[in-house]
Structure formats: structure tokens, C-alpha cells
Design a protein around this motif. Structure first.
Motif, PDB file in Angstrom:
ATOM      1  N   LEU A 117      17.186  84.203  50.689  1.00 12.22           N
ATOM      2  CA  LEU A 117      18.165  84.552  49.660  1.00 12.22           C
ATOM      3  C   LEU A 117      17.640  84.151  48.285  1.00 12.22           C
ATOM      4  CD1 LEU A 117      19.596  81.647  48.791  1.00 12.22           C
ATOM      5  CD2 LEU A 117      20.739  81.942  50.965  1.00 12.22           C
ATOM      6  N   SER A 118      18.273  84.728  47.254  1.00 19.61           N
ATOM      7  CA  SER A 118      17.873  84.382  45.883  1.00 19.61           C
ATOM      8  C   SER A 118      19.032  83.862  45.043  1.00 19.61           C
ATOM      9  CB  SER A 118      17.296  85.613  45.159  1.00 19.61           C
ATOM     10  OG  SER A 118      16.152  86.087  45.802  1.00 19.61           O
ATOM     11  N   GLY A 119      20.262  83.997  45.534  1.00 20.74           N
ATOM     12  CA  GLY A 119      21.384  83.678  44.645  1.00 20.74           C
ATOM     13  C   GLY A 119      22.557  83.041  45.341  1.00 20.74           C
ATOM     14  N   ARG A 120      23.696  83.696  45.189  1.00 22.63           N
ATOM     15  CA  ARG A 120      25.007  83.192  45.608  1.00 22.63           C
ATOM     16  C   ARG A 120      25.104  82.847  47.093  1.00 22.63           C
ATOM     17  NH1 ARG A 120      29.015  87.993  44.465  1.00 22.63           N
ATOM     18  NH2 ARG A 120      27.537  88.903  45.905  1.00 22.63           N
ATOM     19  N   GLY A 121      24.535  83.675  47.931  1.00 22.18           N
ATOM     20  CA  GLY A 121      24.495  83.333  49.352  1.00 22.18           C
ATOM     21  C   GLY A 121      25.769  83.582  50.138  1.00 22.18           C
TER      22      GLY A 121
ATOM     23  N   VAL B 111      14.152  81.030  44.594  1.00 17.87           N
ATOM     24  CA  VAL B 111      14.751  80.469  43.376  1.00 17.87           C
ATOM     25  C   VAL B 111      15.170  79.036  43.705  1.00 17.87           C
ATOM     26  CG1 VAL B 111      16.641  80.667  41.716  1.00 17.87           C
ATOM     27  CG2 VAL B 111      15.594  82.738  42.663  1.00 17.87           C
ATOM     28  N   GLU B 112      14.533  78.099  43.021  1.00 14.32           N
ATOM     29  CA  GLU B 112      14.715  76.675  43.331  1.00 14.32           C
ATOM     30  C   GLU B 112      16.182  76.244  43.367  1.00 14.32           C
ATOM     31  OE1 GLU B 112      11.718  74.233  41.640  1.00 14.32           O
ATOM     32  OE2 GLU B 112      12.060  73.406  43.640  1.00 14.32           O
ATOM     33  N   ASP B 113      16.966  76.703  42.363  1.00 17.86           N
ATOM     34  CA  ASP B 113      18.346  76.211  42.250  1.00 17.86           C
ATOM     35  C   ASP B 113      19.365  77.255  42.704  1.00 17.86           C
ATOM     36  OD1 ASP B 113      17.789  77.911  40.242  1.00 17.86           O
ATOM     37  OD2 ASP B 113      18.519  76.642  38.600  1.00 17.86           O
ATOM     38  N   ALA B 114      18.977  78.106  43.635  1.00 18.42           N
ATOM     39  CA  ALA B 114      19.917  79.121  44.138  1.00 18.42           C
ATOM     40  C   ALA B 114      21.147  78.444  44.747  1.00 18.42           C
ATOM     41  CB  ALA B 114      19.237  79.995  45.180  1.00 18.42           C
ATOM     42  N   ILE B 115      22.310  78.951  44.411  1.00 17.46           N
ATOM     43  CA  ILE B 115      23.554  78.386  44.947  1.00 17.46           C
ATOM     44  C   ILE B 115      23.538  78.455  46.478  1.00 17.46           C
ATOM     45  CG2 ILE B 115      26.073  78.674  45.037  1.00 17.46           C
ATOM     46  CD1 ILE B 115      25.921  79.779  42.193  1.00 17.46           C
TER      47      ILE B 115
ATOM     48  N   LYS C 178      24.365  75.633  49.396  1.00 15.91           N
ATOM     49  CA  LYS C 178      25.337  75.818  50.484  1.00 15.91           C
ATOM     50  C   LYS C 178      24.681  75.532  51.838  1.00 15.91           C
ATOM     51  CE  LYS C 178      28.139  79.363  48.162  1.00 15.91           C
ATOM     52  NZ  LYS C 178      28.292  80.827  47.944  1.00 15.91           N
ATOM     53  N   ALA C 179      23.421  75.944  51.969  1.00 13.75           N
ATOM     54  CA  ALA C 179      22.718  75.721  53.240  1.00 13.75           C
ATOM     55  C   ALA C 179      22.502  74.224  53.477  1.00 13.75           C
ATOM     56  CB  ALA C 179      21.382  76.456  53.220  1.00 13.75           C
TER      57      ALA C 179
ATOM     58  N   TYR D 135      17.926  88.729  48.800  1.00 13.65           N
ATOM     59  CA  TYR D 135      16.590  88.232  48.460  1.00 13.65           C
ATOM     60  C   TYR D 135      15.978  89.250  47.508  1.00 13.65           C
ATOM     61  CZ  TYR D 135      11.946  86.147  49.150  1.00 13.65           C
ATOM     62  OH  TYR D 135      10.728  85.521  48.974  1.00 13.65           O
ATOM     63  N   MET D 136      15.733  88.810  46.276  1.00 20.76           N
ATOM     64  CA  MET D 136      15.422  89.756  45.209  1.00 20.76           C
ATOM     65  C   MET D 136      13.927  90.035  45.048  1.00 20.76           C
ATOM     66  SD  MET D 136      18.360  90.674  44.385  1.00 20.76           S
ATOM     67  CE  MET D 136      18.124  91.627  42.878  1.00 20.76           C
ATOM     68  N   ARG D 137      13.195  89.955  46.144  1.00 23.76           N
ATOM     69  CA  ARG D 137      11.768  90.302  46.068  1.00 23.76           C
ATOM     70  C   ARG D 137      11.482  91.409  47.071  1.00 23.76           C
ATOM     71  NH1 ARG D 137      10.834  86.990  42.520  1.00 23.76           N
ATOM     72  NH2 ARG D 137       9.192  88.428  41.943  1.00 23.76           N
ATOM     73  N   VAL D 138      10.597  92.296  46.666  1.00 23.38           N
ATOM     74  CA  VAL D 138      10.158  93.341  47.593  1.00 23.38           C
ATOM     75  C   VAL D 138       9.021  92.753  48.431  1.00 23.38           C
ATOM     76  CG1 VAL D 138       9.049  95.599  47.747  1.00 23.38           C
ATOM     77  CG2 VAL D 138      10.820  95.186  46.008  1.00 23.38           C
ATOM     78  N   LEU D 139       9.132  92.896  49.738  1.00 22.13           N
ATOM     79  CA  LEU D 139       8.098  92.325  50.615  1.00 22.13           C
ATOM     80  C   LEU D 139       6.880  93.252  50.660  1.00 22.13           C
ATOM     81  CD1 LEU D 139      10.300  91.190  53.650  1.00 22.13           C
ATOM     82  CD2 LEU D 139       9.764  89.938  51.540  1.00 22.13           C
ATOM     83  N   SER D 140       5.700  92.658  50.678  1.00 19.30           N
ATOM     84  CA  SER D 140       4.479  93.469  50.757  1.00 19.30           C
ATOM     85  C   SER D 140       4.349  94.030  52.181  1.00 19.30           C
ATOM     86  CB  SER D 140       3.260  92.606  50.449  1.00 19.30           C
ATOM     87  OG  SER D 140       3.053  91.702  51.524  1.00 19.30           O
ATOM     88  N   PRO D 141       3.552  95.085  52.332  1.00 22.63           N
ATOM     89  CA  PRO D 141       3.314  95.622  53.686  1.00 22.63           C
ATOM     90  C   PRO D 141       2.734  94.559  54.621  1.00 22.63           C
ATOM     91  CG  PRO D 141       2.519  97.168  52.024  1.00 22.63           C
ATOM     92  CD  PRO D 141       2.935  95.920  51.283  1.00 22.63           C
TER      93      PRO D 141
END
Ligand code: GRF
Length: 193
Positions: free
Chosen positions: A12-16, A43-47, A51-52, A94-100
Motif C-alpha cells: 500500500l501507499s496511503g490510507r489503507g 511511503v515511509e509514513d503511510a497511514i 494501521k498495520a 499501491y501507487m507504483r507500476v510493477l516492472s515485468p
């Protein structure tokens, strides 16, 4: 002997909020015989990461900003995942596109959720795209990730109406409620539970 529980990792990258829906479904038994073995964020400080941690889960930040090359960041993410040995990886905001190469490391084992009825409105701001297109309904899609963006075999879709006066925010909220149902349903389906 009972089979080992299915091992789920969440990226994840954010709110979760989708992560929380998955974690709730795992702890209530709505996703049976499974456990969350890692929650990872770019993202280091992702909410969502906070929560996790509050749930006592194995939570990792692999902050994108610490890596100058995307390939190095991905390798670090793959290292964390490799240690967690997931059967299934759930991208949940998760705000990244995964590579092949990343996708090839877990073929058919990565799920993503997207807030539109794919193949309609892939990419950024799908709720805004739906409103601007004058659509009368939208929804969400959980699909298996392949090397394309917001494509790959569809596992679950849930629909919502678009109502007069809807804004990007009101539509996003209505879709999000369905996302929280769709993700656990999709996980059950792909794990054969
Ligand atoms: C969701 O709308 C999901 O479909 C999209 O990003 C958003 C993440 O929300 N990919 P959350 O972090 O799960 O609350």
C-alpha cells in the motif's frame, strides 16, 4: 492434517482502507485459513502502515525516496517479500507500476484493485473519468496483475450507480464501500477458499 494457512502480503501507499478490509476478513474468518505475513509500503509514513503496526502485523517501509533507481527499489521490495514467502500479494492503493520482472517473480499471484469497471477508465482519477464521460454506473475491479497497467484477468467486479449531483468524492466513497467487499471476495476466489 490441516493445510498450512495461505500467506497474504499487502502493498500500500496511503490510507489503507482496503488493507483494513482484508485484515478484518482474515481475522473474522471471512477469508478462512489465511494470515497476513507482511504489509509493505513505498511511503515511509503511510497511514496504512501505521494501521498495520497497530494490529501487530509485520509492517515494512521501503521508501521510494531512498532509492535513485526504480530497479533498486523493486529489488528491496522483492527482498522483503521473499523473506515473507507470500502465496498471494494484494496491491491495495499501491501507487507504483510493477516492472515485468517483478510480475514474473509472482506469476498469477498478484492482485490489484481499481475503482472502475475495467476495462473502462484505467489509469489515474477513474472516478473523475466516469463522471466526465457521463456514465450512469461505475464500480470497482479486482484483477490479476500482468505486465500491463490496470489490465489482466478480472476476478471480481462490483457495480454502483452514478447518481445526479455526484461529485468525485461522493462517487469515490460509494465505490470504496464496494471495494471493501470485493477484495475479500476476490482473495477467497483466487485462493480457492
Ligand atoms: C482505492 O480506491 C483503490 O481502488 C485505489 O486506491 C485507493 C486506495 O484506497 N487503487 P485505500 O488506501 O485502500 O483506502
Amino acid at each position: 492434517m490441516a493445510p498450512d494457512p495461505s500467506r497474504i502480503a499487502v502493498l500500500l501507499s496511503g490510507r489503507g482502507s482496503n488493507f483494513e478490509a482484508i485484515a478484518d476478513a482474515v481475522s473474522s474468518g471471512a477469508i478462512p485459513r489465511s494470515e497476513i505475513v507482511a504489509v509493505l509500503s513505498d511511503v515511509e509514513d503511510a497511514i496504512g502502515l501505521r494501521k498495520a503496526r497497530r494490529r501487530g502485523l509485520n509492517a515494512h517501509a521501503v521508501d521510494r525516496r531512498r532509492f535513485s533507481r526504480r530497479a533498486d527499489h523493486e529489488r528491496a521490495v522483492l527482498d522483503v517479500l521473499g523473506a515473507a514467502r507470500p502465496d498471494l500479494i494484494c496491491l491495495a492503493g499501491y501507487m507504483r507500476v510493477l516492472s515485468p520482472e517483478f510480475v514474473a517473480a509472482y506469476p498469477g499471484k498478484i492482485l490489484n484493485i481499481h475503482p472502475s469497471l475495467l476495462p473502462k477508465f484505467p489509469g489515474l482519477h477513474p472516478q473523475r473519468q466516469a463522471l466526465e464521460a457521463g456514465a450512469i454506473e461505475s464500480g470497482c475491479t479486482v484483477h490479476i496483475v500482468d505486465e500491463r497497467v490496470d489490465a489482466g484477468p478480472i476476478v471480481v467486479q462490483r457495480r454502483v450507480p452514478i447518481l445526479p449531483g455526484d461529485t468525485e468524492e461522493s462517487l469515490s466513497e460509494r465505490i470504496l464501500e464496494e471495494e471493501h467487499r470485493a477484495y475479500p471476495e476476490a482473495i477467497r476466489k483466487v485462493l480457492g477458499l
